[in-house]
Design a protein around this motif. Structure first.
Motif, PDB file in Angstrom:
ATOM      1  N   PHE A  52       0.791  -1.221   0.000  1.00  0.00           N
ATOM      2  CA  PHE A  52       0.000   0.000   0.000  1.00  0.00           C
ATOM      3  C   PHE A  52       0.827   1.276   0.000  1.00  0.00           C
ATOM      4  N   GLY A  53       2.124   1.171   0.194  1.00  0.00           N
ATOM      5  CA  GLY A  53       2.987   2.349   0.238  1.00  0.00           C
ATOM      6  C   GLY A  53       2.882   3.229  -0.996  1.00  0.00           C
ATOM      7  N   PRO A  54       3.004   2.673  -2.206  1.00  0.00           N
ATOM      8  CA  PRO A  54       2.912   3.519  -3.400  1.00  0.00           C
ATOM      9  C   PRO A  54       1.561   4.232  -3.527  1.00  0.00           C
ATOM     10  N   ARG A  55       0.482   3.538  -3.184  1.00  0.00           N
ATOM     11  CA  ARG A  55      -0.846   4.173  -3.251  1.00  0.00           C
ATOM     12  C   ARG A  55      -0.958   5.305  -2.246  1.00  0.00           C
ATOM     13  N   LEU A  56      -0.475   5.053  -1.033  1.00  0.00           N
ATOM     14  CA  LEU A  56      -0.534   6.099  -0.014  1.00  0.00           C
ATOM     15  C   LEU A  56       0.348   7.292  -0.397  1.00  0.00           C
ATOM     16  N   ASP A  57       1.483   7.021  -1.014  1.00  0.00           N
ATOM     17  CA  ASP A  57       2.352   8.111  -1.474  1.00  0.00           C
ATOM     18  C   ASP A  57       1.637   8.964  -2.521  1.00  0.00           C
ATOM     19  N   THR A  62      -1.339  13.992  -3.891  1.00  0.00           N
ATOM     20  CA  THR A  62      -2.597  14.618  -4.300  1.00  0.00           C
ATOM     21  C   THR A  62      -3.092  15.567  -3.213  1.00  0.00           C
ATOM     22  N   ALA A  63      -3.041  15.131  -1.968  1.00  0.00           N
ATOM     23  CA  ALA A  63      -3.477  15.981  -0.849  1.00  0.00           C
ATOM     24  C   ALA A  63      -2.608  17.235  -0.751  1.00  0.00           C
ATOM     25  N   GLN A  64      -1.314  17.109  -1.013  1.00  0.00           N
ATOM     26  CA  GLN A  64      -0.428  18.268  -0.970  1.00  0.00           C
ATOM     27  C   GLN A  64      -0.767  19.257  -2.080  1.00  0.00           C
ATOM     28  N   ARG A  65      -1.086  18.739  -3.283  1.00  0.00           N
ATOM     29  CA  ARG A  65      -1.482  19.645  -4.374  1.00  0.00           C
ATOM     30  C   ARG A  65      -2.792  20.351  -4.047  1.00  0.00           C
ATOM     31  N   ILE A  66      -3.735  19.616  -3.458  1.00  0.00           N
ATOM     32  CA  ILE A  66      -5.018  20.232  -3.078  1.00  0.00           C
ATOM     33  C   ILE A  66      -4.790  21.301  -2.029  1.00  0.00           C
ATOM     34  N   GLU A  67      -3.938  21.023  -1.061  1.00  0.00           N
ATOM     35  CA  GLU A  67      -3.641  22.003  -0.015  1.00  0.00           C
ATOM     36  C   GLU A  67      -2.998  23.256  -0.604  1.00  0.00           C
TER      37      GLU A  67
END
Length: 136
Positions: A52-57, A62-67
């Motif tokens: 799951f590491g690559p998916r979480l990365d 994505t969350a950083q771009r949204i922020e």
């Protein structure tokens, strides 16, 4: 150097080991050595992290771009509000008719935002100055 180990396997694993060792060039020791080495290597990297590491990365990026986008929108809104408050600082108070016109324009603005969001299926988009000009 090699160390001898003795252990018991369940019957189903013993049969699977016999089948793997019956192939040309294979032995029980080689199969077990390779399996144990692979298992230890995988556990050192923790299996869940590998899965799951690559998916979480990707989700974190994505969350950083949204922020970052949200921070830009907040700065733009802050600047706009400051600009508007500066412009109206020395104007006389609104009368009833002007207040009603402001409410009407605000509702038209919200309707326009709703139409754009519906057309973009909820996905934000950058607008140009020539797009969708409607006089209030």
């Amino acid at each position: 150097m090699k160390t001898r180990h003795q252990f018991y396997l369940p019957d189903d694993l013993s049969e699977a080991l016999d089948e793997l060792a019956s192939r040309p060039g294979a032995s029980k020791s080689a199969v077990l050595t390779e399996a144990l080495r692979a298992w230890l290597d995988r556990k050192a990297g923790h299996e869940l992290d590998q899965r799951f590491g690559p998916r979480l990365d990707r989700q974190q990026r994505t969350a950083q771009r949204i922020e970052a986008t949200l921070n830009i929108v907040a700065e733009v809104l802050d600047l706009f509000v400051q600009h508007q408050l500066t412009i109206v600082a020395h104007q006389p108070p609104f009368d009833e008719e002007t207040g009603q016109l402001g409410i009407k324009r605000y509702r038209m603005f919200l309707d326009q935002v709703g139409r754009r969001l519906a057309a973009a299926q909820g996905q934000p988009r950058l607008l140009t100055l020539t797009e969708d000009k409607q006089a209030p």
